[in-house]
Design a protein around this motif. Structure first.
Motif, PDB file in Angstrom:
ATOM      1  N   GLU A  51       0.820  -1.213   0.000  1.00  0.00           N
ATOM      2  CA  GLU A  51       0.000   0.000   0.000  1.00  0.00           C
ATOM      3  C   GLU A  51       0.852   1.261   0.000  1.00  0.00           C
ATOM      4  O   GLU A  51       0.450   2.296  -0.503  1.00  0.00           O
ATOM      5  CB  GLU A  51      -0.920  -0.005   1.223  1.00  0.00           C
ATOM      6  CG  GLU A  51      -1.877   1.158   1.276  1.00  0.00           C
ATOM      7  CD  GLU A  51      -2.849   1.065   2.432  1.00  0.00           C
ATOM      8  OE1 GLU A  51      -3.036   2.087   3.111  1.00  0.00           O
ATOM      9  OE2 GLU A  51      -3.409  -0.022   2.667  1.00  0.00           O
ATOM     10  N   TYR A  52       2.043   1.187   0.562  1.00  0.00           N
ATOM     11  CA  TYR A  52       2.901   2.367   0.680  1.00  0.00           C
ATOM     12  C   TYR A  52       3.704   2.668  -0.585  1.00  0.00           C
ATOM     13  O   TYR A  52       3.920   3.826  -0.915  1.00  0.00           O
ATOM     14  CB  TYR A  52       3.884   2.211   1.837  1.00  0.00           C
ATOM     15  CG  TYR A  52       3.249   2.036   3.187  1.00  0.00           C
ATOM     16  CD1 TYR A  52       2.132   2.763   3.569  1.00  0.00           C
ATOM     17  CD2 TYR A  52       3.780   1.146   4.112  1.00  0.00           C
ATOM     18  CE1 TYR A  52       1.559   2.603   4.825  1.00  0.00           C
ATOM     19  CE2 TYR A  52       3.223   0.990   5.370  1.00  0.00           C
ATOM     20  CZ  TYR A  52       2.113   1.714   5.718  1.00  0.00           C
ATOM     21  OH  TYR A  52       1.559   1.561   6.958  1.00  0.00           O
ATOM     22  N   CYS A  53       4.179   1.633  -1.282  1.00  0.00           N
ATOM     23  CA  CYS A  53       5.074   1.878  -2.422  1.00  0.00           C
ATOM     24  C   CYS A  53       4.610   1.249  -3.726  1.00  0.00           C
ATOM     25  O   CYS A  53       5.135   1.572  -4.781  1.00  0.00           O
ATOM     26  CB  CYS A  53       6.488   1.405  -2.109  1.00  0.00           C
ATOM     27  SG  CYS A  53       6.664  -0.393  -1.993  1.00  0.00           S
ATOM     28  N   GLY A  54       3.657   0.324  -3.663  1.00  0.00           N
ATOM     29  CA  GLY A  54       3.147  -0.313  -4.866  1.00  0.00           C
ATOM     30  C   GLY A  54       3.979  -1.469  -5.386  1.00  0.00           C
ATOM     31  O   GLY A  54       3.672  -2.021  -6.440  1.00  0.00           O
ATOM     32  N   LYS A  60      12.108   2.405   7.456  1.00  0.00           N
ATOM     33  CA  LYS A  60      11.841   2.435   8.900  1.00  0.00           C
ATOM     34  C   LYS A  60      10.591   1.636   9.266  1.00  0.00           C
ATOM     35  O   LYS A  60      10.045   1.785  10.350  1.00  0.00           O
ATOM     36  CB  LYS A  60      11.714   3.875   9.376  1.00  0.00           C
ATOM     37  CG  LYS A  60      13.042   4.602   9.288  1.00  0.00           C
ATOM     38  CD  LYS A  60      12.997   5.936   9.959  1.00  0.00           C
ATOM     39  CE  LYS A  60      14.384   6.561   9.900  1.00  0.00           C
ATOM     40  NZ  LYS A  60      14.429   7.870  10.483  1.00  0.00           N
ATOM     41  N   GLY A  61      10.158   0.804   8.359  1.00  0.00           N
ATOM     42  CA  GLY A  61       9.019  -0.063   8.611  1.00  0.00           C
ATOM     43  C   GLY A  61       8.829  -1.026   7.459  1.00  0.00           C
ATOM     44  O   GLY A  61       9.429  -0.879   6.392  1.00  0.00           O
ATOM     45  N   LYS A  62       8.001  -2.016   7.675  1.00  0.00           N
ATOM     46  CA  LYS A  62       7.755  -3.069   6.687  1.00  0.00           C
ATOM     47  C   LYS A  62       6.716  -2.620   5.657  1.00  0.00           C
ATOM     48  O   LYS A  62       5.960  -1.679   5.878  1.00  0.00           O
ATOM     49  CB  LYS A  62       7.234  -4.335   7.388  1.00  0.00           C
ATOM     50  CG  LYS A  62       8.166  -4.895   8.438  1.00  0.00           C
ATOM     51  CD  LYS A  62       9.327  -5.580   7.810  1.00  0.00           C
ATOM     52  CE  LYS A  62      10.182  -6.262   8.884  1.00  0.00           C
ATOM     53  NZ  LYS A  62      11.440  -6.710   8.354  1.00  0.00           N
ATOM     54  N   HIS A  63       6.691  -3.337   4.529  1.00  0.00           N
ATOM     55  CA  HIS A  63       5.652  -3.127   3.532  1.00  0.00           C
ATOM     56  C   HIS A  63       4.299  -3.436   4.178  1.00  0.00           C
ATOM     57  O   HIS A  63       4.203  -4.255   5.091  1.00  0.00           O
ATOM     58  CB  HIS A  63       5.843  -4.075   2.338  1.00  0.00           C
ATOM     59  CG  HIS A  63       7.049  -3.789   1.518  1.00  0.00           C
ATOM     60  ND1 HIS A  63       7.143  -2.718   0.661  1.00  0.00           N
ATOM     61  CD2 HIS A  63       8.224  -4.452   1.411  1.00  0.00           C
ATOM     62  CE1 HIS A  63       8.305  -2.735   0.055  1.00  0.00           C
ATOM     63  NE2 HIS A  63       8.995  -3.772   0.503  1.00  0.00           N
ATOM     64  N   LYS A  64       3.239  -2.786   3.683  1.00  0.00           N
ATOM     65  CA  LYS A  64       1.882  -3.032   4.173  1.00  0.00           C
ATOM     66  C   LYS A  64       1.046  -3.572   3.016  1.00  0.00           C
ATOM     67  O   LYS A  64       1.043  -3.003   1.929  1.00  0.00           O
ATOM     68  CB  LYS A  64       1.259  -1.743   4.706  1.00  0.00           C
ATOM     69  CG  LYS A  64      -0.158  -1.925   5.192  1.00  0.00           C
ATOM     70  CD  LYS A  64      -0.756  -0.614   5.656  1.00  0.00           C
ATOM     71  CE  LYS A  64      -2.204  -0.816   6.062  1.00  0.00           C
ATOM     72  NZ  LYS A  64      -2.851   0.469   6.332  1.00  0.00           N
ATOM     73  N   LEU A  65       0.335  -4.642   3.267  1.00  0.00           N
ATOM     74  CA  LEU A  65      -0.490  -5.273   2.244  1.00  0.00           C
ATOM     75  C   LEU A  65      -1.623  -4.347   1.817  1.00  0.00           C
ATOM     76  O   LEU A  65      -2.383  -3.853   2.647  1.00  0.00           O
ATOM     77  CB  LEU A  65      -1.068  -6.591   2.771  1.00  0.00           C
ATOM     78  CG  LEU A  65      -2.041  -7.324   1.852  1.00  0.00           C
ATOM     79  CD1 LEU A  65      -1.334  -7.787   0.581  1.00  0.00           C
ATOM     80  CD2 LEU A  65      -2.663  -8.497   2.575  1.00  0.00           C
ATOM     81  N   TYR A  66      -1.727  -4.104   0.511  1.00  0.00           N
ATOM     82  CA  TYR A  66      -2.881  -3.403  -0.058  1.00  0.00           C
ATOM     83  C   TYR A  66      -3.985  -4.438  -0.180  1.00  0.00           C
ATOM     84  O   TYR A  66      -3.820  -5.457  -0.851  1.00  0.00           O
ATOM     85  CB  TYR A  66      -2.516  -2.813  -1.426  1.00  0.00           C
ATOM     86  CG  TYR A  66      -3.715  -2.325  -2.205  1.00  0.00           C
ATOM     87  CD1 TYR A  66      -4.439  -1.220  -1.773  1.00  0.00           C
ATOM     88  CD2 TYR A  66      -4.124  -2.970  -3.367  1.00  0.00           C
ATOM     89  CE1 TYR A  66      -5.536  -0.765  -2.477  1.00  0.00           C
ATOM     90  CE2 TYR A  66      -5.218  -2.516  -4.082  1.00  0.00           C
ATOM     91  CZ  TYR A  66      -5.920  -1.415  -3.629  1.00  0.00           C
ATOM     92  OH  TYR A  66      -7.016  -0.980  -4.331  1.00  0.00           O
TER      93      TYR A  66
END
Length: 83
Positions: free
Chosen positions: A7-10, A33-39
């Motif tokens: 969700e943050y970077c695609g 500074k954090g993990k990827h977030k699932l879209y």
């Protein structure tokens, strides 16, 4: 085979576990500074920013820019995809 997007970077991943394993360059707390977030939305031909209504062809192109109507203030956060 399903695709999973951050969700943050695609960025696109082949599994949720590979998505959540890595750090995200566009994380709201700062680069890496954090993990990827699932879209959690579906794949679409156009993605709409939930703050300003802007339309983009990919989540990556959407999250590359700052949003004028971001809740933190104008240009104080990135566009975010609506589900």
């Amino acid at each position: 085979m399903a695709n999973y997007y951050c969700e943050y970077c695609g960025s696109k991943f082949s599994s949720v576990s590979s998505l959540t394993a890595g750090n995200c360059l566009r994380h709201p707390n700062g680069s890496n500074k954090g993990k990827h977030k699932l879209y959690e939305g579906s794949e679409k031909s156009k993605y709409v920013c939930k703050y300003c209504g802007g339309k983009f062809s990919t989540i990556s192109s959407m999250t590359a820019g700052n949003c004028l109507r971001h809740p933190n203030g104008s240009n104080k956060g990135r566009h975010s995809p609506a589900l």
